[in-house]
Structure formats: C-alpha cells, structure tokens
Write an enzyme that holds these catalytic residues in place. Structure first.
Site, PDB file in Angstrom:
ATOM      1  N   ASP A 254       0.748  -1.044   0.145  1.00 36.10           N
ATOM      2  CA  ASP A 254      -0.179  -0.020  -0.103  1.00 36.10           C
ATOM      3  C   ASP A 254       0.891   1.141  -0.099  1.00 36.10           C
ATOM      4  OD1 ASP A 254      -2.864   1.220   0.613  1.00 36.10           O
ATOM      5  OD2 ASP A 254      -1.576   2.318   2.092  1.00 36.10           O
ATOM      6  N   ILE A 255       0.513   2.004  -1.157  1.00 32.85           N
ATOM      7  CA  ILE A 255       1.465   3.336  -0.935  1.00 32.85           C
ATOM      8  C   ILE A 255       0.818   4.438  -0.062  1.00 32.85           C
ATOM      9  CG2 ILE A 255       2.300   5.171  -2.537  1.00 32.85           C
ATOM     10  CD1 ILE A 255       3.680   2.678  -3.082  1.00 32.85           C
TER      11      ILE A 255
ATOM     12  N   HIS B  59       5.452  13.133 -16.530  1.00 31.93           N
ATOM     13  CA  HIS B  59       5.853  14.535 -16.714  1.00 31.93           C
ATOM     14  C   HIS B  59       6.034  15.660 -15.522  1.00 31.93           C
ATOM     15  CE1 HIS B  59       2.651  17.632 -17.094  1.00 31.93           C
ATOM     16  NE2 HIS B  59       1.766  16.715 -17.534  1.00 31.93           N
TER      17      HIS B  59
ATOM     18  N   ASP C 217      -1.714  18.304 -12.443  1.00 33.71           N
ATOM     19  CA  ASP C 217      -0.944  18.270 -13.814  1.00 33.71           C
ATOM     20  C   ASP C 217       0.248  19.055 -13.779  1.00 33.71           C
ATOM     21  OD1 ASP C 217      -0.635  17.900 -16.473  1.00 33.71           O
ATOM     22  OD2 ASP C 217      -1.747  19.502 -17.091  1.00 33.71           O
TER      23      ASP C 217
ATOM     24  N   GLU D  97       6.974  18.624 -21.243  1.00 30.71           N
ATOM     25  CA  GLU D  97       5.506  17.920 -21.850  1.00 30.71           C
ATOM     26  C   GLU D  97       4.526  18.886 -22.258  1.00 30.71           C
ATOM     27  OE1 GLU D  97       1.625  15.857 -21.382  1.00 30.71           O
ATOM     28  OE2 GLU D  97       2.363  17.712 -20.493  1.00 30.71           O
ATOM     29  N   GLU D  98       4.474  20.092 -21.489  1.00 34.72           N
ATOM     30  CA  GLU D  98       3.392  20.976 -21.795  1.00 34.72           C
ATOM     31  C   GLU D  98       3.905  21.741 -23.156  1.00 34.72           C
ATOM     32  OE1 GLU D  98       0.956  20.947 -20.546  1.00 34.72           O
ATOM     33  OE2 GLU D  98       1.096  20.121 -18.250  1.00 34.72           O
TER      34      GLU D  98
ATOM     35  N   ASP E 207      -0.362  10.656 -15.959  1.00 35.67           N
ATOM     36  CA  ASP E 207      -0.541  11.930 -16.003  1.00 35.67           C
ATOM     37  C   ASP E 207      -1.676  12.306 -15.540  1.00 35.67           C
ATOM     38  OD1 ASP E 207      -0.364  14.812 -16.892  1.00 35.67           O
ATOM     39  OD2 ASP E 207       0.168  14.118 -18.840  1.00 35.67           O
TER      40      ASP E 207
ATOM     41  N   HIS F  52      -4.911  23.753 -16.162  1.00 35.10           N
ATOM     42  CA  HIS F  52      -4.032  24.510 -16.682  1.00 35.10           C
ATOM     43  C   HIS F  52      -4.323  25.702 -16.241  1.00 35.10           C
ATOM     44  CE1 HIS F  52      -2.176  22.220 -20.560  1.00 35.10           C
ATOM     45  NE2 HIS F  52      -2.064  21.454 -19.357  1.00 35.10           N
TER      46      HIS F  52
ATOM     47  N   ASP G 127      -5.056   8.312  -3.901  1.00 34.74           N
ATOM     48  CA  ASP G 127      -4.647   7.080  -2.999  1.00 34.74           C
ATOM     49  C   ASP G 127      -4.745   5.814  -3.876  1.00 34.74           C
ATOM     50  OD1 ASP G 127      -3.738   5.498  -0.817  1.00 34.74           O
ATOM     51  OD2 ASP G 127      -5.870   5.638  -0.011  1.00 34.74           O
TER      52      ASP G 127
END
Length: 462
Positions: free
Chosen positions: A66-67, A148, A160, A194-195, A223, A310, A325
């Site tokens: 579990d992270i 990214h 993002d 990436e953007e 992403d 954005h 999660d």
C-alpha cells in the site's frame, strides 16, 4: 497534460528408515511444491550423501505494498513550495522546474537508485529529463514508469502533473524500502517540457538506440491521477498492461472506462510510436463528467473532471485524496506485477534436511550437509540449530556444527550419566564470523559401545 499530439499510433508423510530426502521449510505462506526429493537408501551403514542438497527458499513473488497517501501528498507539498518560491510555477526553462528535478533526484539518490539527468533544448531554454534505474533485474526486459514533472507557466501544476510525479516517486521509494529484486529491470522517468509538446519524452525516445528501445517491455504513463472530480480511466493500448490495471480496480470494486479524452496527449505517445507497449492511468482533465459517470464514481455531473486544468488554481487543494490514493496504489500494483517483483528469503527462513544418516556405534564421526543459498551477508550471532537425532543412549553422542569456513561449533558433549534416548533440541550458536550462504555440516560421533542411532533431521534458522 499536453492538448494534442498528431500521428499517434495505438498499440492496440510416511518414511521408511533409512530413507533419503531433502527439503526446505519455508515461512508461512510460501509454496513448498517441488522442494521435496526422495530416493532409495544404500544398504550400508556408512554415511549416505543426499543426491540433492537442501535448497534455500526461493524468492517470493510479492504482493504490492500500500502506498501511503501521506507520503505522496508530502511530495506534492514540496513541489508546491518549490513553485511558490520560484514565481508560482515549475515550467520548462524556469527555476522551479530545475528545483523540482533536484528534489526528486535527491530522494532517489538517497534510496539507492542510479540517476541520470538528460539535457535537451526547447524554445531556447535548457530542459531536463530525470531517469532513475533500480539495480538488478533482466536488462533486456525493462518495465518503465514515467510522468511529466513540468507545469504550465500559469500555475504550480499539482494535479497536472505533480500527482503522477509524486505517485511514481513514492512507488520508487517503496521499491527501495522493500529492497525489491524484480525479474525485470525497473526504470522510472520524470519528463521535462511535456506541456510544450511532449518534448522531453520525445527527445529520450529519439536518442535511445533501437536495440535499447526493444528492451523496454512496457512503458507506464501517469499524467493527472488526482483530479478533484475524478474518473478512473485506463489506457487501452497494450492488452497486458491494460488488464493489469483493470484487475487492480476490479479488486476494489471500482469500475473503469477506457481512456479516450487524453489519448496521445501525454508522454506515452513517443513510446507507442516506436512500437513500445504502453499503458497508464488518468483521472480526467477539462472534459465534462456525465451523469452516468457520476452515478458510478461519485462527484458532480456536468462539471469538468478538473476545473483547474492549466490554471492558477491547480494547487494542493485541487486534489481528490481518494483518487490519488487509489491510483498511487495502482501504480505500485502494476510495477510489482509486471516486473514479477521478488525479494530474497526473509530473516527467519528455515533450511532443513530430512536426509537420514546412520551413526556408527563407537565409530568415526559422520556428517550431514545442508547447502544454504540466498542469504546475504554473515550468519547471525544467534543462529538456531535444530537437531533431531534418534539414539538409544544419548550420552554417547557428540555433536558439532561445521560452518562454511570449516570452523567447528560444539553443540553437545558426551556424558556417561546422560542415559535418555534421542537428542531433540535447538542450540544457539554465535556464527557471525561465517558467511551465511554456503555448505554447513552437522558432525555427529558415537564415542561409546553398545548403542546406535541415526540423524533423523536437522535445520538452520537465519
């Protein structure tokens, strides 16, 4: 997440005495199949060597951990602070991006990864990709996970794509905590620019030799995985990767949909275009959640999955904890599953032999061998030696443990007053000067006449 990228190709147990056998007793939950071998005995009374040395416990395929959500959010907080200290963003060519790379790299270096910073130029500014390799695994079969790390200039970019970047960072740190020994090689990547059109990931793929591209068994892309009005979307590219994510969510009872909103808009596209199997997760961007989607996932229909896409409001407040999660755990599940992640036998592993060896009456010492493998470093100072010797007068018996170095450790002396039958006992030996993996022997001698016996079994517990 980039707005659009053209030209993306979709990838679409009764024993007679004496018998000879050898086995390894494993910790609870590990399979024993294939570790027991038997053969017919010799008719002589001389010591009989096992035809198959006792084996160590095989590395166990692990369930993914579990992270901890708190750990993932702690990384987000750090990225947010970096943005705040550098003009409010982490965009390509801005100091906030390089500071983000340095933060992630520092965590990975401390955790034992081999990190490489790859430079490129875009829009007149230097960009950076961060690549991290975990030692071991088949270098001809690479499971790669990427996100990214840059934001747009208008905000800190927490969903993002601080969300994906933080999730794969914490997954990488979980790999280190587990000291994972995957069958396939693990590589993690954080892409720049990436953007601006998937610039960093395109640069990496373009400059990767064809032979090295062929070694990538799968590229997993993450992403935007913490959208505030989330959906649970799975890329429908490579079938194996896709099914891995679907299996994870099926186990949670959470329905998924095929990801179409962002297909080709993120860093999996350059990999897919050169034939690398790809897959990934997405929680939605500026498209509107439908009533049907709200019915199965919750949230608000008629509203964007991420209203701050954005925008300057893409802060740490723009994260849905449940989605982050679940998706972070799904990242780990895919990494563990697709790499066939394993660990060496844990502390407490028992190595045992059932090979019966006859002890001559008032004769020469005999030995029974046990081959220990897969245990790193030296033996513990409290090595436990379990002995089961059947004998009609135990006082006649002298027992020694012989380490891989040849050093003898006395377990039991003879005693004329010790008239009981059998030696069934566990001894503790300080064997810390011995390398753990190697050939260990139990040496037994009957030093008086008229009584006989045999070694039934013995074991070492590390």
């Amino acid at each position: 997440m980039k707005l659009s990228v053209p030209g993306v190709r979709r990838i679409p147990a009764i024993r007679a005495i004496p018998t000879i056998s050898a086995r390894v007793a494993l910790p609870v939950g590990l399979a024993l199949a294939g570790l027991l071998a038997t053969t017919a005995p010799s008719a002589t009374a001389a010591p009989v060597a096992s035809p198959r040395p006792a084996q160590s416990a095989p590395a166990a395929v692990l369930a993914a951990p579990d992270i901890p959500l708190a750990n993932v959010k702690a990384h987000l907080t750090q990225l947010s602070s970096i943005a705040a200290a550098n003009g409010g963003n982490r965009a390509h060519g801005r100091p906030g991006y390089l500071a983000s790379v340095n933060y992630v790299k520092g965590k990975l270096d401390a955790a034992g990864f081999t990190t490489t910073v790859q430079q490129f130029t875009s829009s007149g500014a230097t960009g950076y990709n961060l690549i991290a390799d975990w030692p071991g695994g088949d270098p001809n079969q690479v499971i790669m996970s990427g996100s990214h790390l840059d934001s747009v200039t208008s905000g800190a970019g927490m969903n993002d794509n601080g969300s994906g970047s933080s999730a794969i960072l914490e997954t990488a740190l979980a790999v280190s905590r587990a000291q994972l020994q995957p069958a396939k090689h693990l590589r993690f990547a954080w892409w720049g620019a990436e953007e601006l059109g998937l610039v960093g990931s395109r640069y990496y793929v373009t400059n990767l030799p064809t032979a090295d591209r062929a070694k990538i068994s799968g590229y997993l892309n993450f992403d935007m995985i913490g959208s505030p009005n989330p959906g649970y979307f799975v890329y429908d590219d490579d079938p194996t990767i896709e099914q891995t994510f679907k299996d994870y969510y099926a186990g949670l009872g959470v329905p998924t949909e095929i990801e179409t909103e962002g297909d080709g808009r993120s860093d999996h596209a350059p990999f897919a275009n050169v034939g690398v199997p790809v897959g990934g997760l997405f929680s939605g961007a500026d498209y509107t959640k439908t009533a049907a989607q709200a019915q199965k996932w919750g949230g608000t229909s008629g509203q964007a999955f991420d209203r701050c896409y954005h925008s300057s409001c893409d802060t740490t407040a723009n994260i849905n904890d449940t989605a982050l999660d679940r998706n972070s755990d799904a990242v780990a599940y895919a990494v563990w599953t697709l790499s066939a992640a394993t660990v060496p036998p844990p502390t407490g592993t028992v190595f045992e032999t059932l090979t019966d060896v006859t002890i001559p009456d008032n004769g020469a010492a005999i030995t029974s061998s046990l081959n220990v493998t897969g245990i790193a470093g030296n033996a513990p100072p409290t090595l436990r030696v379990g002995v089961d010797i059947k004998h009609t007068w135990r006082g006649d018996v002298v027992i020694d443990l012989i380490g891989p170095s040849g050093t003898a450790y006395r377990l039991k002396n003879s005693s004329g007053s010790d008239s009981a039958d059998n030696v069934i006992a566990t001894y503790t030996v300080n064997a810390s000067s011995e390398v753990a993996s190697g050939l260990w022997r139990l040496r037994v001698q009957d030093v008086a006449a008229q009584d006989t016996g045999y070694i039934d079994s013995w074991r070492l517990t590390f």
